[in-house]
Design a protein around this motif. Structure first.
Motif, PDB file in Angstrom:
ATOM      1  N   ALA A 172      40.432  16.788  -3.985  1.00 10.10           N
ATOM      2  CA  ALA A 172      40.513  16.712  -5.270  1.00 10.10           C
ATOM      3  C   ALA A 172      39.070  15.989  -5.909  1.00 10.10           C
ATOM      4  CB  ALA A 172      41.689  15.841  -6.164  1.00 10.10           C
ATOM      5  N   ASP A 256      51.044  15.394 -10.573  1.00 14.59           N
ATOM      6  CA  ASP A 256      50.901  16.053 -11.822  1.00 14.59           C
ATOM      7  C   ASP A 256      51.370  15.538 -12.926  1.00 14.59           C
ATOM      8  OD1 ASP A 256      49.300  18.050 -10.563  1.00 14.59           O
ATOM      9  OD2 ASP A 256      50.621  19.612 -10.808  1.00 14.59           O
ATOM     10  N   ILE A 280      42.274  16.238 -12.998  1.00 15.33           N
ATOM     11  CA  ILE A 280      42.730  16.947 -11.894  1.00 15.33           C
ATOM     12  C   ILE A 280      44.140  16.357 -11.189  1.00 15.33           C
ATOM     13  CG2 ILE A 280      41.386  15.970 -10.223  1.00 15.33           C
ATOM     14  CD1 ILE A 280      41.145  18.403  -8.712  1.00 15.33           C
ATOM     15  N   GLY A 281      45.016  17.106 -10.858  1.00 13.41           N
ATOM     16  CA  GLY A 281      46.221  16.363 -10.474  1.00 13.41           C
ATOM     17  C   GLY A 281      46.686  17.029  -8.788  1.00 13.41           C
ATOM     18  N   VAL A 282      48.043  16.716  -8.618  1.00 10.53           N
ATOM     19  CA  VAL A 282      48.540  17.224  -7.237  1.00 10.53           C
ATOM     20  C   VAL A 282      49.990  17.814  -7.416  1.00 10.53           C
ATOM     21  CG1 VAL A 282      48.845  16.960  -4.741  1.00 10.53           C
ATOM     22  CG2 VAL A 282      46.954  15.901  -5.902  1.00 10.53           C
ATOM     23  N   ASP A 284      50.837  21.169  -8.907  1.00 10.99           N
ATOM     24  CA  ASP A 284      51.128  22.780  -9.454  1.00 10.99           C
ATOM     25  C   ASP A 284      52.433  22.831  -9.950  1.00 10.99           C
ATOM     26  OD1 ASP A 284      50.209  24.982 -10.643  1.00 10.99           O
ATOM     27  OD2 ASP A 284      50.751  26.068  -8.750  1.00 10.99           O
ATOM     28  N   ASP A 288      52.189  23.067 -15.749  1.00  9.35           N
ATOM     29  CA  ASP A 288      50.785  22.706 -15.504  1.00  9.35           C
ATOM     30  C   ASP A 288      49.907  23.776 -16.305  1.00  9.35           C
ATOM     31  OD1 ASP A 288      51.413  20.414 -14.287  1.00  9.35           O
ATOM     32  OD2 ASP A 288      50.480  21.342 -12.204  1.00  9.35           O
ATOM     33  N   LEU A 295      45.956  22.828 -16.412  1.00  5.66           N
ATOM     34  CA  LEU A 295      45.724  21.324 -15.548  1.00  5.66           C
ATOM     35  C   LEU A 295      45.090  21.797 -14.199  1.00  5.66           C
ATOM     36  CD1 LEU A 295      45.647  18.538 -14.626  1.00  5.66           C
ATOM     37  CD2 LEU A 295      47.933  18.818 -13.881  1.00  5.66           C
ATOM     38  N   THR A 297      44.693  21.665 -10.584  1.00  4.65           N
ATOM     39  CA  THR A 297      45.519  20.781  -9.552  1.00  4.65           C
ATOM     40  C   THR A 297      45.554  21.284  -7.881  1.00  4.65           C
ATOM     41  OG1 THR A 297      47.847  19.816  -9.386  1.00  4.65           O
ATOM     42  CG2 THR A 297      47.620  22.270  -9.839  1.00  4.65           C
TER      43      THR A 297
END
Length: 342
Positions: A172, A256, A280-282, A284, A288, A295, A297
């Motif tokens: 990320a 996320d 940015i996230g984690v 999905d 999103d 987003l 991700t």
């Protein structure tokens, strides 16, 4: 080391009677049974899983232990729901039943673990384990089969199924670095990142990527730990209050849910995502893709984590894999519109 003879002597019964209680034999007086169980709890005695399996047939029951509060809201939880769905699918495939364990396992380990043994679970799946806990040492001493789900313990003796969270943190952060960002903030849970292995490892990956690219780490680029009275959006207010000349141009949110909340918070205060701030996230999550601007991700296979954890503990009970079996499942970057090049 406490043995079955010590329990028998303390409870003033024969070894055979203690053995019957351990194996849930029906021909034991209820009062005597409770006295023996209380002695086991008082002396922190947990029968070895190997000995129990030799003396009884398997019950085809796997216990699932959740952290406090999750059993009430699991259906609305974006992590536990898909993971538990994977567990259920594999359990059905393997003809296993599951037992949802009460959350007092955390606060009263000796009593709770004795209760699990008395209910004749063959093994356990542990969800949401904090790094410091009383249950893991008890399970290791007992030899009872268990797998930590979505948590790669630092103790190599502990069986685990997870993703490589250090690699996720690097992936990320490197993605943001490749898009020209050098002022990159890290958004933790409201309680910080040090309590769980997965969150600590994502932070480690973030630090490693910065170091690899020669970018200095700044403590003030990590969201603050909040008190129980604080609202979660205060993590993002922390960044908004910074001088725009030093404020991060991108935020790596380690889950996320935080990223979606952060995007909404910044948009409500007049910032444009990603023009003014990238995210940015984690995970999905389903939302999103529809969260403007969508987003970016890192997808993790939560259902596969759940199903593989069930398969591993099932094999462990049958002696087909070791008690220290560990697996890391692959992840995938999902690019959408929340990161811009600078």
């Amino acid at each position: 080391m406490i043995t079955i003879k010590d329990i028998a002597r303390t409870a003033n019964v024969g070894v055979t009677t203690v053995s019957r209680v351990i194996n849930n034999h029906p021909r034991v007086d209820p009062v005597t049974r409770e006295r023996i169980l209380q002695c086991m709890r008082d002396l922190n005695y947990y029968p070895s899983a190997l000995a129990r399996n030799l003396s009884r047939s398997q019950m085809n029951v796997i216990g699932i232990v959740f952290p406090e509060g999750v059993l009430v809201i699991w259906g609305a939880n974006n992590y536990f729901a898909p993971t538990l769905n994977g567990v259920a699918a594999a359990a059905n495939e393997l003809h296993q039943s599951v037992l949802l364990c009460s959350n007092d396992v955390w606060s009263n380990v000796p009593n709770s673990f004795s209760s699990l043994l008395d209910r004749r679970c063959d093994g356990l799946l542990l969800f949401g384990m904090p790094r410091e806990n009383d249950l893991t040492p008890v399970l290791l001493r007992s030899g009872f089969p268990f797998v930590m789900v979505s948590d790669m313990s630092e103790d190599k003796r502990v069986a685990s199924v997870d993703i490589d969270n250090v690699a996720v943190g690097r992936m990320a952060t490197q993605y943001l670095l490749e898009h020209g960002h050098r002022r990159i903030g890290f958004v933790t849970m409201v309680t910080g990142y040090e309590h769980y292995n997965w969150s600590l490892n994502r932070f480690r990956g973030y630090r490693q990527a910065l170091e690899d690219w020669g970018v200095g780490f700044r403590e003030d680029y990590v969201s603050p730990i909040l008190t129980s009275k604080d609202r979660s959006w205060k993590r993002f207010e922390h960044f908004l209050e910074m001088d725009p000349q030093v404020r991060p141009t991108a935020l790596f949110c380690m889950e996320d849910e935080s990223a979606v909340d952060g995007i909404r918070y910044m948009q409500e205060r007049g910032l444009k995502v990603p023009d003014d701030l990238s995210f940015i996230g984690v995970n999905d999550l389903p939302e999103d893709a529809i969260t403007g601007p969508g987003l970016t991700t890192i997808w993790q296979p939560l259902d596969q984590v759940g199903s593989q954890s069930m398969r591993i503990v099932h094999k462990m009970v049958r002696g087909e894999v070791g008690r220290d079996h560990r697996e890391l499942l692959p992840v995938k970057l999902i690019e959408r519109g929340s990161v811009r090049a600078v």
